[in-house]
Structures are given as C-alpha cells and as structure tokens.
Design an enzyme around this catalytic site. Structure first.
Site, PDB file in Angstrom:
ATOM      1  N   GLY A 338       0.764  -1.234  -0.180  1.00 22.58           N
ATOM      2  CA  GLY A 338      -0.102  -0.109   0.173  1.00 22.58           C
ATOM      3  C   GLY A 338       0.740   1.416   0.177  1.00 22.58           C
ATOM      4  O   GLY A 338       0.549   2.018  -0.680  1.00 22.58           O
ATOM      5  N   TRP A 341       2.146   1.583  -3.553  1.00 19.35           N
ATOM      6  CA  TRP A 341       1.050   2.253  -4.287  1.00 19.35           C
ATOM      7  C   TRP A 341       1.271   3.823  -4.379  1.00 19.35           C
ATOM      8  O   TRP A 341       0.631   4.346  -5.312  1.00 19.35           O
ATOM      9  CB  TRP A 341      -0.322   1.766  -3.808  1.00 19.35           C
ATOM     10  CG  TRP A 341      -1.287   2.228  -4.365  1.00 19.35           C
ATOM     11  CD1 TRP A 341      -1.856   1.638  -5.736  1.00 19.35           C
ATOM     12  CD2 TRP A 341      -2.360   3.420  -4.501  1.00 19.35           C
ATOM     13  NE1 TRP A 341      -3.204   2.455  -5.971  1.00 19.35           N
ATOM     14  CE2 TRP A 341      -3.204   3.401  -5.430  1.00 19.35           C
ATOM     15  CE3 TRP A 341      -2.286   4.002  -3.140  1.00 19.35           C
ATOM     16  CZ2 TRP A 341      -4.418   4.277  -5.230  1.00 19.35           C
ATOM     17  CZ3 TRP A 341      -3.288   4.950  -3.106  1.00 19.35           C
ATOM     18  CH2 TRP A 341      -4.215   5.280  -4.066  1.00 19.35           C
ATOM     19  N   HIS A 342       1.374   4.342  -3.269  1.00 18.33           N
ATOM     20  CA  HIS A 342       1.314   5.904  -2.988  1.00 18.33           C
ATOM     21  C   HIS A 342       2.555   6.441  -3.862  1.00 18.33           C
ATOM     22  O   HIS A 342       2.204   7.541  -4.179  1.00 18.33           O
ATOM     23  CB  HIS A 342       1.427   6.079  -1.764  1.00 18.33           C
ATOM     24  CG  HIS A 342       0.049   6.035  -0.970  1.00 18.33           C
ATOM     25  ND1 HIS A 342      -0.214   4.810  -0.405  1.00 18.33           N
ATOM     26  CD2 HIS A 342      -1.204   6.931  -0.789  1.00 18.33           C
ATOM     27  CE1 HIS A 342      -1.441   4.929   0.180  1.00 18.33           C
ATOM     28  NE2 HIS A 342      -2.028   6.205   0.077  1.00 18.33           N
ATOM     29  N   GLY A 343       3.544   5.888  -4.259  1.00 16.35           N
ATOM     30  CA  GLY A 343       4.726   6.318  -5.111  1.00 16.35           C
ATOM     31  C   GLY A 343       5.704   5.418  -5.177  1.00 16.35           C
ATOM     32  O   GLY A 343       6.048   4.408  -4.280  1.00 16.35           O
ATOM     33  N   PHE A 491      -0.317  10.237  -7.177  1.00 16.21           N
ATOM     34  CA  PHE A 491      -0.282   8.921  -7.184  1.00 16.21           C
ATOM     35  C   PHE A 491      -1.317   7.980  -8.047  1.00 16.21           C
ATOM     36  O   PHE A 491      -1.070   6.931  -8.179  1.00 16.21           O
ATOM     37  CB  PHE A 491      -0.849   8.632  -5.578  1.00 16.21           C
ATOM     38  CG  PHE A 491      -0.312   9.368  -4.541  1.00 16.21           C
ATOM     39  CD1 PHE A 491       0.967   9.531  -4.405  1.00 16.21           C
ATOM     40  CD2 PHE A 491      -1.061   9.901  -3.393  1.00 16.21           C
ATOM     41  CE1 PHE A 491       1.803   9.973  -3.479  1.00 16.21           C
ATOM     42  CE2 PHE A 491      -0.464  10.616  -2.552  1.00 16.21           C
ATOM     43  CZ  PHE A 491       0.934  10.778  -2.501  1.00 16.21           C
TER      44      PHE A 491
END
Length: 491
Positions: A338, A341-343, A491
């Site tokens: 997770g 996933w943000h960067g 993102f």
C-alpha cells in the site's frame, strides 16, 4: 482539469444539461452513459490528450477480458475464468508497473547505467493511473466471483458485436467516470455497475450533492490551498536545519490538516458530483483524526482503498485465517505494498512499513489479556494515534528519507523555543487558523458519534446548519488560497 477551475465549471454545466436533456426513450441509459463518457474523456485529456491512449488500452483490455470471463463462468469453465482473470490482472499491473515502478526497479540493478536509469525515471506518470488500474482489477475479479450479473442474459442471447460494444461502454464509464477518475474514491465494480441505469432529473439527491460539494470545496480551496504554501517549507532541508523543534512540529501539524483537507475535500466533491448524476459513492473519510488506534485509523482514512486492499489482497493472502504469524506477515505485506502504491520511492515503502509494524504491534498487544484489560482514556489514545500518523506524514511531504531524519533530529536536539519565536511567525498564525477548522470538524465528528448530532440524517438544527454552509460558501468566494493541484494526483 481541476475541480476548482473555471474550465471544469463549464464542462460540468454543459454535461449536466445534456445528461438530463435526453428524452425518455428506450436508449436513454445508453445515451446518458455516452454523454458522461465524452465529458470524462474531455476532463482527463484536457491537459494532455496523449494520456487517452493509455486509458483506451486499459478499457479495451479489461472489456475483452470481462466478456471472456463471463462466457467461461456461464459455461462453468472454471479454468478458463482463472486464466482470463490472471491475464487481466497482469495487464493492469503491467501498465501500472511500466509507468510507475520501472524507474524504481531498474535502479536496483547495478549493471544499469545511471543515464539509462534516469531516462526510465523520466517517463511521465499518467495522472490517476493507480486509481483506474485498481478499478480494472476490481472489475475482472468481481466478474469472476459472480458479483456482477448485468450481462449474464446479454451474453446468452445477443450477438457478439452487441456484447462487446455494450460492455465497452459500461466498462468505460466505470473506469472513466470523471468524479472518481483522478483520485478516487475507489469504487468496486459490484457497487457501481448496478447503478448504471437511466437517470431522471427528479431523482437527484440535491441535499447530498449540495452538502458534499460545499464542504469539499471549502476544505480544498479555503483550508488546503491556504496551508499548502505554508507547509511547503518542510520540503527544504535548509529551512528545517534553521528552525526550532516547536515550529517544525507546528508545521507538521499544519501539513496533517492540509492533507486531510485536500484528499478528504476531493472525496467529498466527488461524492457530491456523482450525486448530481444519480450515482451514489461511498464515504471515503470518516473523521480519521479521532481514531484511537492505527487499526481504527485505517477504518476511517481512505476507506475505499482500505476496503480494496482487504478484499483483493489481504483476504486472498490468507487474512487472519492461517495463524498469528501469518496474520502479522499479511498485515505487513499489505501495508508495504500500500505504501508503494502511493509512490515509486523508498520513502513511501518506509511509510507503509511503519504502518504495517504499528498495526501488527497493536494486534499483538491487543491479544494479550493482561494488556487488553488496561483502561486508557480515549483522549490519550486519540493523541497517540494522531502523533504516529502525523510523524509518518513526513514521508509524503519531504523529498527524501534524509530530510525526514533531519527533521526528527532537529526536533529532538533543538526543541527550545521562546514565545517571541512563535508570535512573530506568520506561518504559525496560518497553521493555527486554518488547521483549527479541521480540528473543529473532527470535534463535530466526535459529537456526532457520541452525542447523536445529525449529519447524514435529518437536520435537527436547520438554521445553524444553514448559517454554517452559508459561511463556507462566503469563505470559498472570498478567502480561497492560491489554486493548487490535489495532493493525490501524483499517485
């Protein structure tokens, strides 16, 4: 195109008019869907029309896979269903990986030249790719699980051309619907597809649309956009090295308020806009800063992402069904992924790792009877949770892990501060002023939960709420900050 731009206002008005101008004919649903598709295409391609090619590939690939999955499922070909699900998931992850993670991956190989690594990292990141990729995965998985039945009869009776065209239209609407295209909420297929039907003007939930749009634009334009220029100083290592710990913590508090106002405001606007077109989106933020634990926080912050990770990653990994050690490992893996996933940066991996460790630790300590019986005041738990969350937000704002460590070193070693240091700092005034609006909103959330104050139900205090929304509209018109993009666009 930003929600808080005049171009979007024009697009919204034109789309709204055309959408409800469609007469009551058998093809009304089809025409209205096409109107929304055209509007969403304009919305996404406004800044760079070349990005539409990637959306077309995603939509076309997922449509083809969806039809194949439906055909195999209706014929009880379980192996065919699994094959097409795997292919579709790989396609979605491949698109995401090439554009978002290629630079991070090639940097791990020592034989790659710095020039090559830099060229790969320079590949532009398409806006919203993480969100519509997750939507595509949700679509094919929900179809394989039999949660979407909209096309069962069509598959059995209609010509193949009709099946593909109708599926492509609705798949496109699901992926591209402009309120949630750029930054969510992440809507699951089995929640969205049953809502694709003919809409009538009389069916608009005006109260829901008005309240969420006004609150969303207020948090974005008045709170987040005014805080953004103030908290951006934390991106500078020179600034951090020159400040005392109290000022730095106040700036971090301001960023914590800003990121909620920005992302929470976007989600509110998306919910309100969807209501204008007869679609109901789930709430994405439920007063997260009154959480009493990190577990509680992830049940309140970006709730649709948390639900997606739970249903499509945590549970398939085994969830909590395979023993305590496997549960802790699953929590860690889900939060680590997770974070990525943000960067595509190790600082986001650190953010996810730390959240995963705190979640695992809370679960471990909560399973100890002696510790679970200890009574801790709710206020203490809220302060603990907010402190951890705020400290971890440093990875979002600061350019690299080195700057993050510099921040905490400066706080630890230079905490001394005089009243003059704060009273003469206009940034502190801005943080306290605009940050207090988010604090008051969460105080209201606490009152809502424990004193049964109305928000989504009947308005028990119509004059009070009328004055409140009137004040928010006034501040939007008179005290908006400089126009800024939404934080989660990256993102």
């Amino acid at each position: 195109m930003l929600f808080n731009s005049w171009e979007f206002v024009v697009l919204l008005v034109v789309t709204f008019g055309l959408f409800y101008a469609v007469p009551n004919i058998p093809a009304r649903k089809c025409v209205q869907s096409i109107v929304l598709l055209i509007a969403s295409t304009v919305f996404y391609g406004w800044e760079d029309w070349r990005l539409l090619g990637l959306l077309a590939v995603s939509c076309g690939g997922n449509t083809f896979a969806t039809v194949k999955i439906l055909q195999h499922r209706l014929n009880d070909h379980e192996q065919g269903v699994k094959t097409w699900v795997r292919l579709a998931v790989v396609l979605n992850l491949l698109l995401l990986g090439v554009f978002k993670y290629a630079g991070l991956v090639v940097g791990l190989f020592p034989f790659c030249s710095p020039e090559f690594v830099e060229s790969v990292r320079s590949i532009p990141l398409p806006i919203g790719i993480s969100f519509y990729t997750f939507h595509g995965i949700s679509m094919v998985v929900d179809m394989s699980r039999g949660k979407v039945h909209a096309y069962d009869n069509l598959i059995r009776t209609a010509p193949r051309k009709t099946v593909y065209s109708n599926t492509f239209r609705d798949m496109g609407l699901y992926l591209l619907f402009f309120p949630q295209l750029i930054a969510g909420p992440i809507i699951k297929a089995h929640y969205f597809w049953p809502q694709i039907k003919a809409k009538v003007f009389a069916g608009i939930d005006w109260q829901r649309a008005f309240r969420y749009c006004v609150a969303g634009y207020f948090f974005k334009m008045v709170v987040a956009d005014n805080l953004a220029p103030v908290t951006s100083v934390l991106q500078s290592s020179d600034y951090i090295a020159s400040q005392n710990g109290v000022t730095l913590l106040l700036m971090l508090f301001g960023y914590s308020m800003q990121i909620f106002a920005d992302f929470g405001g976007y989600s509110m606007i998306a919910i309100g806009l969807a209501a204008l077109f007869g679609y109901r989106f789930p709430i994405n933020f439920n007063f997260p800063y009154i959480s009493t634990s990190l577990t509680h926080f992830w049940q309140r912050w970006n709730m649709t992402l948390s639900a997606w990770l739970r249903d499509y990653l945590y549970i398939p990994l085994g969830g909590n069904r395979k023993g305590a050690c496997r549960t802790y490992l699953n929590l860690f893996l889900v939060m680590f992924l997770g974070g990525l996933w943000h960067g595509a940066d190790w600082k986001f991996a650190l953010w996810g790792t730390m959240h995963g460790l705190f979640l695992a630790a809370e679960r471990f300590l909560g399973n100890r009877p002696a510790l679970a019986s200890v009574r801790i005041p709710s206020l203490v738990k809220i302060v603990y949770c907010f402190t951890v969350v705020a400290c971890l937000w440093t990875t979002f704002l600061m350019p690299d892990i080195g700057t993050v460590f510099l921040f905490f070193r400066q706080v630890w070693t230079n905490f001394a501060c005089t009243p003059a240091d704060l009273l003469g700092n206009m940034s502190v005034y801005s943080v306290c002023l605009f940050g207090s609006l988010v604090v008051l909103y969460h105080v209201y959330g606490w009152l809502k939960e424990y004193r049964m104050t109305a928000w989504n139900g009947d308005m028990h205090y119509p004059r009070l709420f009328g004055c409140l929304y009137g004040a928010m509209i006034f501040l939007i018109l008179t005290n908006s900050g400089p126009q800024c993009g939404f934080v989660y666009f990256q993102f």
